[in-house]
Motif scaffolding. Sequence first.
Motif, PDB file in Angstrom:
ATOM      1  N   VAL A   1      -3.290   2.829  -2.493  1.00  0.00           N
ATOM      2  CA  VAL A   1      -3.634   4.034  -3.244  1.00  0.00           C
ATOM      3  C   VAL A   1      -3.484   3.821  -4.744  1.00  0.00           C
ATOM      4  O   VAL A   1      -2.760   2.938  -5.191  1.00  0.00           O
ATOM      5  CB  VAL A   1      -2.802   5.252  -2.796  1.00  0.00           C
TER       6      VAL A   1
ATOM      7  N   LYS B   1      -7.380   1.266   6.509  1.00  0.00           N
ATOM      8  CA  LYS B   1      -7.907   2.616   6.375  1.00  0.00           C
ATOM      9  C   LYS B   1      -7.314   3.266   5.132  1.00  0.00           C
ATOM     10  O   LYS B   1      -6.192   2.959   4.733  1.00  0.00           O
ATOM     11  CB  LYS B   1      -7.621   3.447   7.614  1.00  0.00           C
ATOM     12  N   SER B   2      -8.069   4.141   4.541  1.00  0.00           N
ATOM     13  CA  SER B   2      -7.617   4.832   3.340  1.00  0.00           C
ATOM     14  C   SER B   2      -6.376   5.646   3.660  1.00  0.00           C
ATOM     15  O   SER B   2      -6.273   6.285   4.697  1.00  0.00           O
ATOM     16  CB  SER B   2      -8.719   5.753   2.815  1.00  0.00           C
ATOM     17  N   ARG B   3      -5.417   5.615   2.758  1.00  0.00           N
ATOM     18  CA  ARG B   3      -4.177   6.369   2.916  1.00  0.00           C
ATOM     19  C   ARG B   3      -4.100   7.516   1.913  1.00  0.00           C
ATOM     20  O   ARG B   3      -3.063   8.153   1.769  1.00  0.00           O
ATOM     21  CB  ARG B   3      -2.992   5.424   2.769  1.00  0.00           C
ATOM     22  N   VAL B   4      -5.208   7.769   1.233  1.00  0.00           N
ATOM     23  CA  VAL B   4      -5.225   8.824   0.215  1.00  0.00           C
ATOM     24  C   VAL B   4      -4.835  10.165   0.833  1.00  0.00           C
ATOM     25  O   VAL B   4      -4.046  10.919   0.254  1.00  0.00           O
ATOM     26  CB  VAL B   4      -6.593   8.897  -0.498  1.00  0.00           C
TER      27      VAL B   4
ATOM     28  N   GLU C   1     -10.176  10.044  -6.287  1.00  0.00           N
ATOM     29  CA  GLU C   1      -9.754   8.678  -5.966  1.00  0.00           C
ATOM     30  C   GLU C   1      -8.259   8.464  -6.247  1.00  0.00           C
ATOM     31  O   GLU C   1      -7.704   7.446  -5.849  1.00  0.00           O
ATOM     32  CB  GLU C   1     -10.565   7.654  -6.765  1.00  0.00           C
TER      33      GLU C   1
ATOM     34  N   ARG D   1     -11.970   1.989  -5.893  1.00  0.00           N
ATOM     35  CA  ARG D   1     -12.567   2.380  -4.610  1.00  0.00           C
ATOM     36  C   ARG D   1     -12.276   1.339  -3.523  1.00  0.00           C
ATOM     37  O   ARG D   1     -11.980   1.705  -2.381  1.00  0.00           O
ATOM     38  CB  ARG D   1     -14.060   2.614  -4.802  1.00  0.00           C
TER      39      ARG D   1
ATOM     40  N   ASN E   1      -8.642   1.766  -2.406  1.00  0.00           N
ATOM     41  CA  ASN E   1      -8.490   2.928  -1.533  1.00  0.00           C
ATOM     42  C   ASN E   1      -9.008   2.623  -0.130  1.00  0.00           C
ATOM     43  O   ASN E   1      -8.395   3.020   0.866  1.00  0.00           O
ATOM     44  CB  ASN E   1      -9.213   4.148  -2.109  1.00  0.00           C
ATOM     45  N   GLU E   2     -10.132   1.922  -0.034  1.00  0.00           N
ATOM     46  CA  GLU E   2     -10.701   1.586   1.272  1.00  0.00           C
ATOM     47  C   GLU E   2      -9.829   0.606   2.045  1.00  0.00           C
ATOM     48  O   GLU E   2      -9.906   0.537   3.265  1.00  0.00           O
ATOM     49  CB  GLU E   2     -12.099   0.992   1.094  1.00  0.00           C
TER      50      GLU E   2
END
Length: 180
Positions: A39, A137-140, A63, A31, A34-35
């Motif tokens: 990824v 920033k998340s790139r998911v 996730e 987590r 990801n934050e």
Amino acid sequence: VIWDLDDTLWVGTLAEGDSLSLKTNRVDYIRDLNERGVVNSICSKNDFDLAKTALDNFGLWEEFVFAEIQMEAKGQIVKQIIEDMQLRAPDVIFIDDNASNLNEVKFFNEGIQVLDANDPDTDSKLEEWIESLKPGKSRVGEYRQLEAKRAAKTASGLDNREFLETCNIRVALVRRSDNL
């Protein structure tokens, strides 16, 4: 970061019907990564449906991107994940509890970083690395788009040229004199 599941992300072996218990610190790492814009993916020798159900039950399926869960050798699968994600092997970490899998992945993916999930220093290395990352920033979501494109291409059964032709992409070439 590409994760194995059995005895890496959780304690127990899914295919043997073990009662699984999460390694909660590793869930926190996933987590946190990801934050921070890093990824996570999966390469696991397991039954896809059983593994996805377990990950859903743990609230973790979302996730991961480009999860490859199948009963195949990991070296080539990791290579395909890296290619599909448009990454370079030296920019990827693979974590597994099996030395044979780690060596196979290194053989097929020159420069990849590997961590032995059983090594007591692995968690401290991950913690240090995560702490060194700048907030991002998340790139998911961006990788979900790449996943969707891969799925569409695979479902179409077309080669690259044929697939692109079906996308109806149009290009206009404007010369400077036309622009005046």
